[in-house]
Design a protein around this motif. Structure first.
Motif, PDB file in Angstrom:
ATOM      1  N   LEU A 214      15.751  18.460  78.453  1.00  0.00           N
ATOM      2  CA  LEU A 214      17.120  18.978  78.504  1.00  0.00           C
ATOM      3  C   LEU A 214      17.767  19.933  77.759  1.00  0.00           C
ATOM      4  CD1 LEU A 214      19.370  15.158  79.195  1.00  0.00           C
ATOM      5  CD2 LEU A 214      17.730  16.487  80.822  1.00  0.00           C
ATOM      6  N   ARG A 215      17.652  20.490  77.053  1.00  0.00           N
ATOM      7  CA  ARG A 215      18.236  21.572  76.296  1.00  0.00           C
ATOM      8  C   ARG A 215      17.998  22.736  77.010  1.00  0.00           C
ATOM      9  NH1 ARG A 215      17.453  17.399  71.971  1.00  0.00           N
ATOM     10  NH2 ARG A 215      19.374  17.323  71.192  1.00  0.00           N
ATOM     11  N   ARG A 216      15.967  22.765  76.993  1.00  0.00           N
ATOM     12  CA  ARG A 216      15.475  23.851  77.714  1.00  0.00           C
ATOM     13  C   ARG A 216      16.471  24.028  78.494  1.00  0.00           C
ATOM     14  NH1 ARG A 216      10.588  21.571  75.559  1.00  0.00           N
ATOM     15  NH2 ARG A 216      10.543  21.309  77.357  1.00  0.00           N
ATOM     16  N   LEU A 217      16.868  23.119  79.913  1.00  0.00           N
ATOM     17  CA  LEU A 217      18.292  23.618  80.601  1.00  0.00           C
ATOM     18  C   LEU A 217      18.973  23.992  80.864  1.00  0.00           C
ATOM     19  CD1 LEU A 217      16.445  20.669  82.653  1.00  0.00           C
ATOM     20  CD2 LEU A 217      15.807  22.695  83.546  1.00  0.00           C
ATOM     21  N   ALA A 218      19.331  23.495  79.426  1.00  0.00           N
ATOM     22  CA  ALA A 218      20.286  23.828  79.372  1.00  0.00           C
ATOM     23  C   ALA A 218      21.389  24.965  79.253  1.00  0.00           C
ATOM     24  CB  ALA A 218      21.721  22.527  78.141  1.00  0.00           C
ATOM     25  N   ARG A 219      20.008  25.750  78.169  1.00  0.00           N
ATOM     26  CA  ARG A 219      19.831  27.211  77.935  1.00  0.00           C
ATOM     27  C   ARG A 219      19.567  27.797  78.681  1.00  0.00           C
ATOM     28  NH1 ARG A 219      17.385  25.149  73.711  1.00  0.00           N
ATOM     29  NH2 ARG A 219      15.377  25.576  74.624  1.00  0.00           N
ATOM     30  N   ARG A 220      19.345  27.240  80.120  1.00  0.00           N
ATOM     31  CA  ARG A 220      19.328  28.449  80.987  1.00  0.00           C
ATOM     32  C   ARG A 220      19.926  28.523  82.419  1.00  0.00           C
ATOM     33  NH1 ARG A 220      13.320  26.337  80.333  1.00  0.00           N
ATOM     34  NH2 ARG A 220      13.876  24.994  82.102  1.00  0.00           N
ATOM     35  N   THR A 221      20.640  26.889  82.913  1.00  0.00           N
ATOM     36  CA  THR A 221      22.307  26.997  83.378  1.00  0.00           C
ATOM     37  C   THR A 221      23.280  27.539  83.225  1.00  0.00           C
ATOM     38  OG1 THR A 221      23.153  25.009  85.115  1.00  0.00           O
ATOM     39  CG2 THR A 221      22.858  25.235  83.252  1.00  0.00           C
ATOM     40  N   LYS A 222      23.820  27.856  84.768  1.00  0.00           N
ATOM     41  CA  LYS A 222      25.024  29.289  84.551  1.00  0.00           C
ATOM     42  C   LYS A 222      26.138  28.152  84.712  1.00  0.00           C
ATOM     43  CE  LYS A 222      22.947  33.105  86.190  1.00  0.00           C
ATOM     44  NZ  LYS A 222      22.858  34.815  87.216  1.00  0.00           N
ATOM     45  N   ASP A 223      26.077  26.997  84.800  1.00  0.00           N
ATOM     46  CA  ASP A 223      26.815  25.873  84.758  1.00  0.00           C
ATOM     47  C   ASP A 223      27.288  25.201  83.942  1.00  0.00           C
ATOM     48  OD1 ASP A 223      28.084  23.659  86.155  1.00  0.00           O
ATOM     49  OD2 ASP A 223      28.116  23.698  87.519  1.00  0.00           O
TER      50      ASP A 223
END
Length: 352
Positions: A16-25
């Motif tokens: 989830l942290r990796r997804l949080a770094r990649r998202t622009k939202d």
């Protein structure tokens, strides 16, 4: 105290942290980090403090995440109020628009939004404002468009027969004239006078714009012809509409036909078009349109374009002024062959 809802097992805190770094939202990133803390063994209260929300909202995030994964943490569009019309009512409304009003029953000869709103109330007891109804009919693909004139006594079958039978005849013509290719031309006349047309114009809502309008009756006639495939145009401005003027126009068209070509000139059956005294040049063959079928002639659309853009909303000082403006408008059209091709193109005649 009830136990918290478990998070789905196919994700972990690091993921989830990796997804949080990649998202622009930003909102999705904040929610992913809050749920990552729960995966790492933190409490729901810690997640609420990290997300700066209440425990109930954290519970909502967990439910959305379990149902749709990370995409469930993105803010969706609010559904808004329920539509006043259902699919059955929309279908009936579309049929009413296509059919048009019945004057002796509906009291009008064309639908306005207020008339359609009244019709909906009488048919379905559905109350809708004009603004709501405007959004509905536009969403259904309808727009308020200019109407093309159609003769009340025309024969639709004759129009279809003309479209099907004419192109094969044009293809056979080079056999009768070896070495000659075919140019398809369309011809018509338009009267331009001091008692001029008034067109629509942009204005601020709530106002009633005005345009100059003359009541004098001096006029001239534009004899116009176009070859849509090649973007060519030929015209004369004449004081009268008679056989002599038509003969002069045919001579003008003949000068625009290429030396290695023969012109098929399509026009209506006006008296001066079919006169026995008409002198037809050798490189032109006249093909009359079926009676009462102006929509087969694209020059009619050219007149609409020229009036809307160059000839309407004017006061002409004299006959010479009329002639000057007509000549100027036609020269503008001749300088835009792509316009002739676009307005004059007809699918049934385009390949010949």
């Amino acid at each position: 105290m009830r136990s918290g809802i478990s998070l789905r097992a196919d994700f972990d805190g690091d993921g989830l942290r990796r997804l949080a770094r990649r998202t622009k939202d930003a909102a999705q990133a904040r929610r992913l980090l809050a749920l990552a803390s729960i995966y790492d063994g933190g409490s729901r209260s810690d997640a609420a403090r990290l997300g700066n929300v209440t425990l109930q909202i954290v519970r909502d995030w967990v439910m959305r995440f379990n149902e749709r994964g990370p995409q469930g943490l993105i803010n969706g569009k609010a559904p808004g109020p329920q539509s006043r019309l259902n699919d059955q009512q929309r279908a009936a409304l579309a049929q009413a628009i296509e059919r048009g009003p019945t004057p002796y029953l509906d009291g009008v000869v064309r639908w306005r939004l207020c008339d359609l709103a009244q019709w909906l109330w009488e048919e379905f007891r559905v109350s809708a404002s004009e603004q709501t109804l405007s959004r509905e009919v536009r969403a259904m693909g309808y727009r308020k468009l200019a109407v093309r004139p159609k003769h009340h006594a025309q024969d639709p079958q004759a129009i279809e027969d003309f479209k099907k039978a004419s192109p094969p005849q044009w293809q056979r013509l080079p056999l009768e004239r070896p070495g000659k290719r075919i140019e398809i031309w369309f011809q018509d006349e338009a009267r331009i006078g001091q008692k001029n047309k008034i067109t629509r114009r942009w204005a601020r809502r709530g106002t009633r714009p005005s345009a100059p309008h003359d009541q004098r009756t001096r006029s001239a006639y534009i004899f116009g012809a176009i070859c849509p495939k090649l973007g060519k145009a030929a015209a004369l401005v004449m004081p009268w509409c008679d056989t002599y003027a038509m003969t002069q126009h045919l001579a003008e068209i003949a000068r625009h036909v290429d030396a290695d070509a023969h012109a098929i000139l399509i026009m209506d059956q006006a008296g001066w078009h079919m006169s026995n005294n008409l002198v037809v040049p050798g490189n032109i063959t006249i093909l009359p349109l079926p009676p009462k079928s102006p929509e087969l002639n694209p020059v009619e659309n050219l007149w609409h374009f020229m009036r809307d853009n160059w000839l309407s909303n004017r006061v002409f000082k004299s006959y010479d002024d009329i002639v000057d403006h007509c000549c100027d408008a036609w020269r503008r059209l001749e300088s835009q062959p792509w316009r002739v091709m676009s307005i004059g193109r007809r699918e049934w005649a385009n390949g010949f």
